[in-house]
Design a protein around this motif. Structure first.
Motif, PDB file in Angstrom:
ATOM      1  N   TYR A  99      -4.131   3.379  -0.837  1.00 17.96           N
ATOM      2  CA  TYR A  99      -3.824   4.617  -1.558  1.00 17.96           C
ATOM      3  C   TYR A  99      -2.332   4.873  -1.746  1.00 17.96           C
ATOM      4  CZ  TYR A  99      -8.645   5.137  -0.085  1.00 17.96           C
ATOM      5  OH  TYR A  99      -9.980   4.913   0.150  1.00 17.96           O
ATOM      6  N   ALA A 100      -1.497   3.974  -1.265  1.00 14.96           N
ATOM      7  CA  ALA A 100      -0.057   4.125  -1.474  1.00 14.96           C
ATOM      8  C   ALA A 100       0.300   3.873  -2.934  1.00 14.96           C
ATOM      9  CB  ALA A 100       0.707   3.151  -0.574  1.00 14.96           C
ATOM     10  N   GLU A 101       1.411   4.456  -3.362  1.00 18.06           N
ATOM     11  CA  GLU A 101       1.869   4.273  -4.749  1.00 18.06           C
ATOM     12  C   GLU A 101       2.099   2.798  -5.058  1.00 18.06           C
ATOM     13  OE1 GLU A 101       4.774   3.241  -7.619  1.00 18.06           O
ATOM     14  OE2 GLU A 101       5.286   3.376  -5.479  1.00 18.06           O
ATOM     15  N   PHE A 102       2.516   2.027  -4.065  1.00 19.11           N
ATOM     16  CA  PHE A 102       2.771   0.595  -4.244  1.00 19.11           C
ATOM     17  C   PHE A 102       1.605  -0.243  -3.724  1.00 19.11           C
ATOM     18  CE2 PHE A 102       4.434   2.020  -0.181  1.00 19.11           C
ATOM     19  CZ  PHE A 102       3.911   1.099   0.713  1.00 19.11           C
ATOM     20  N   GLY A 103       0.450   0.385  -3.531  1.00 16.38           N
ATOM     21  CA  GLY A 103      -0.649  -0.245  -2.818  1.00 16.38           C
ATOM     22  C   GLY A 103      -1.477  -1.228  -3.621  1.00 16.38           C
ATOM     23  N   CYS A 105      -4.350  -1.271  -5.438  1.00 13.41           N
ATOM     24  CA  CYS A 105      -4.823  -1.049  -6.808  1.00 13.41           C
ATOM     25  C   CYS A 105      -3.664  -1.063  -7.804  1.00 13.41           C
ATOM     26  CB  CYS A 105      -5.585   0.275  -6.871  1.00 13.41           C
ATOM     27  SG  CYS A 105      -6.338   0.622  -8.475  1.00 13.41           S
ATOM     28  N   ASN A 106      -2.649  -0.265  -7.538  1.00 15.47           N
ATOM     29  CA  ASN A 106      -1.514  -0.192  -8.461  1.00 15.47           C
ATOM     30  C   ASN A 106      -0.790  -1.528  -8.577  1.00 15.47           C
ATOM     31  OD1 ASN A 106      -2.177   2.464  -8.785  1.00 15.47           O
ATOM     32  ND2 ASN A 106      -0.280   3.305  -7.959  1.00 15.47           N
ATOM     33  N   SER A 107      -0.703  -2.261  -7.470  1.00 12.32           N
ATOM     34  CA  SER A 107      -0.019  -3.556  -7.509  1.00 12.32           C
ATOM     35  C   SER A 107      -0.782  -4.564  -8.356  1.00 12.32           C
ATOM     36  CB  SER A 107       0.182  -4.102  -6.092  1.00 12.32           C
ATOM     37  OG  SER A 107       1.140  -3.342  -5.390  1.00 12.32           O
ATOM     38  N   LEU A 108      -2.114  -4.514  -8.311  1.00  9.35           N
ATOM     39  CA  LEU A 108      -2.888  -5.429  -9.150  1.00  9.35           C
ATOM     40  C   LEU A 108      -2.767  -5.043 -10.621  1.00  9.35           C
ATOM     41  CD1 LEU A 108      -4.670  -7.829  -9.552  1.00  9.35           C
ATOM     42  CD2 LEU A 108      -6.655  -6.461  -8.862  1.00  9.35           C
ATOM     43  N   PHE A 109      -2.797  -3.751 -10.921  1.00  8.76           N
ATOM     44  CA  PHE A 109      -2.553  -3.326 -12.304  1.00  8.76           C
ATOM     45  C   PHE A 109      -1.202  -3.862 -12.789  1.00  8.76           C
ATOM     46  CE2 PHE A 109      -5.467   0.599 -12.031  1.00  8.76           C
ATOM     47  CZ  PHE A 109      -6.418   0.022 -12.859  1.00  8.76           C
ATOM     48  N   LYS A 110      -0.189  -3.736 -11.957  1.00  4.27           N
ATOM     49  CA  LYS A 110       1.157  -4.202 -12.327  1.00  4.27           C
ATOM     50  C   LYS A 110       1.161  -5.701 -12.559  1.00  4.27           C
ATOM     51  CE  LYS A 110       5.948  -4.235 -10.649  1.00  4.27           C
ATOM     52  NZ  LYS A 110       6.857  -3.821  -9.535  1.00  4.27           N
ATOM     53  N   GLU A 111       0.440  -6.440 -11.723  1.00  3.95           N
ATOM     54  CA  GLU A 111       0.412  -7.897 -11.846  1.00  3.95           C
ATOM     55  C   GLU A 111      -0.319  -8.331 -13.116  1.00  3.95           C
ATOM     56  OE1 GLU A 111       1.875 -11.435 -10.233  1.00  3.95           O
ATOM     57  OE2 GLU A 111       2.177  -9.357  -9.563  1.00  3.95           O
ATOM     58  N   ILE A 112      -1.365  -7.604 -13.492  1.00  2.00           N
ATOM     59  CA  ILE A 112      -2.088  -7.916 -14.729  1.00  2.00           C
ATOM     60  C   ILE A 112      -1.159  -7.769 -15.928  1.00  2.00           C
ATOM     61  CG2 ILE A 112      -3.939  -7.106 -16.266  1.00  2.00           C
ATOM     62  CD1 ILE A 112      -5.511  -6.408 -13.675  1.00  2.00           C
ATOM     63  N   GLY A 113      -0.315  -6.761 -15.893  1.00  2.00           N
ATOM     64  CA  GLY A 113       0.715  -6.589 -16.909  1.00  2.00           C
ATOM     65  C   GLY A 113       0.278  -5.754 -18.097  1.00  2.00           C
ATOM     66  N   ASN A 114       1.244  -5.038 -18.670  1.00  2.00           N
ATOM     67  CA  ASN A 114       1.008  -4.186 -19.839  1.00  2.00           C
ATOM     68  C   ASN A 114      -0.086  -3.153 -19.580  1.00  2.00           C
ATOM     69  OD1 ASN A 114       2.949  -5.577 -21.484  1.00  2.00           O
ATOM     70  ND2 ASN A 114       1.437  -7.210 -21.757  1.00  2.00           N
ATOM     71  N   VAL A 115      -0.081  -2.604 -18.369  1.00  2.00           N
ATOM     72  CA  VAL A 115      -1.063  -1.596 -17.976  1.00  2.00           C
ATOM     73  C   VAL A 115      -0.328  -0.328 -17.543  1.00  2.00           C
ATOM     74  CG1 VAL A 115      -2.917  -0.978 -16.380  1.00  2.00           C
ATOM     75  CG2 VAL A 115      -2.739  -3.331 -17.213  1.00  2.00           C
ATOM     76  N   ILE A 223      -4.213  -8.943  -2.323  1.00  2.00           N
ATOM     77  CA  ILE A 223      -3.003  -9.575  -1.800  1.00  2.00           C
ATOM     78  C   ILE A 223      -1.723  -8.999  -2.402  1.00  2.00           C
ATOM     79  CG2 ILE A 223      -3.120 -11.457  -3.491  1.00  2.00           C
ATOM     80  CD1 ILE A 223      -1.701 -11.545   0.138  1.00  2.00           C
ATOM     81  N   PHE A 224      -1.778  -8.523  -3.640  1.00  2.00           N
ATOM     82  CA  PHE A 224      -0.544  -8.048  -4.276  1.00  2.00           C
ATOM     83  C   PHE A 224      -0.042  -6.752  -3.649  1.00  2.00           C
ATOM     84  CE2 PHE A 224      -2.873 -10.577  -7.436  1.00  2.00           C
ATOM     85  CZ  PHE A 224      -1.953 -11.601  -7.581  1.00  2.00           C
ATOM     86  N   GLY A 225      -0.952  -5.956  -3.099  1.00  2.00           N
ATOM     87  CA  GLY A 225      -0.520  -4.772  -2.364  1.00  2.00           C
ATOM     88  C   GLY A 225       0.199  -5.134  -1.083  1.00  2.00           C
ATOM     89  N   VAL A 226      -0.290  -6.177  -0.399  1.00  2.00           N
ATOM     90  CA  VAL A 226       0.376  -6.629   0.825  1.00  2.00           C
ATOM     91  C   VAL A 226       1.756  -7.192   0.483  1.00  2.00           C
ATOM     92  CG1 VAL A 226       0.122  -7.969   2.937  1.00  2.00           C
ATOM     93  CG2 VAL A 226      -1.917  -7.247   1.692  1.00  2.00           C
TER      94      VAL A 226
END
Length: 251
Positions: A99-103, A105-115, A223-226
């Motif tokens: 649930y962290a801002e950098f956690g 879910c958000n990290s995977l969205f960022k990795e997918i890109g253009n989200v 893994i991207f959140g970690v």
């Protein structure tokens, strides 16, 4: 970085989320050595094999998303024994990282890109709410599936039960197989629901509800959140070296 500085950084990064899950077993130290942390290993899970890898890579401290699961009988005890024998520290952080801002879910969205992140996953009444992101432009479900497979570096499962073009994504990383989460994605007008686990009921409900379903692995959707957590620590203490502890794609 020493362990006192690590504790201070964890408190600063997670803030009230630590209070929210205090005494719930959702984060903590399994082993503290008092050693200076120069090489910081990170991965999603804690297993004996990953501790052996950390030893071989001369890691001083490991951070993970998951603790060693106690229902994998005997494994946690074996992990603790090896951490102690090799003098490797360990800290895990589960729901606060989700649930962290950098956690996760958000990290995977960022990795997918253009989200663009529309809604962050949260803990409400004892359960996870879905995270929602929107692609900058609609793409085919097939193209989105290929993009996610490339990000996760693994084969993923896809069920095209909704519209052929997708833009709005609902997500729970890791264990998001419950039908109520798919219902939430449908009610919030998501074109695809994405998670890291499935059951028969996950697939049946996605088909019934008419929503595209995408399932990667529990380990690699998180893994991207970690990694983001590890990078935050490195930003605070640039002298530490990050070491990725590679996990198997066997889910």
């Amino acid at each position: 970085m020493n362990e006192y500085q690590l504790c201070a950084a964890i408190s600063e990064l997670f803030g009230d989320l630590l209070d929210q899950f205090k005494d719930a077993g959702e984060y903590g130290f399994n082993h503290r050595t008092g050693r200076t942390i120069q090489r910081l290993g990170y991965c999603t899970n804690l297993t004996p094999e990953l501790i052996e890898q950390a030893k071989d890579k001369q890691v001083d401290f490991i951070i993970t998303h998951h603790d060693a699961w106690e229902f994998i009988f005997g494994m946690k005890e074996e992990c603790l024994k090896r951490l102690q024998n090799y003098r490797i520290g360990h800290f895990y952080v589960h729901l606060p990282l989700d649930y962290a801002e950098f956690g996760t879910c958000n990290s995977l969205f960022k990795e997918i890109g253009n989200v663009a992140i529309i809604k962050q996953s949260q803990h409400v009444n004892g359960t996870s709410t879905i995270g929602i992101g929107e692609l900058t432009s609609s793409i085919s479900f097939d193209d989105f599936t290929a993009r996610v497979a490339d990000v996760l570096h693994e084969d993923i499962k896809a069920w095209p039960y909704g519209q052929s073009m997708v833009k709005r994504i609902g997500m729970i990383t890791g264990a998001g197989s419950n039908t109520n989460e798919i219902r939430s994605a449908k009610e919030q007008h998501c074109d695809v629901y994405m998670t890291g686990e499935k059951s028969l009921y996950t697939i049946q409900y996605a088909k019934f509800a008419g929503i595209n379903l995408l399932v990667g692995s529990h380990t690699f959707t998180e893994i991207f959140g970690v990694r983001s957590f590890a990078q935050k620590l490195q930003a605070a203490y640039p002298s530490i070296e990050l070491v990725y502890l590679a996990e198997e794609h066997f889910e």
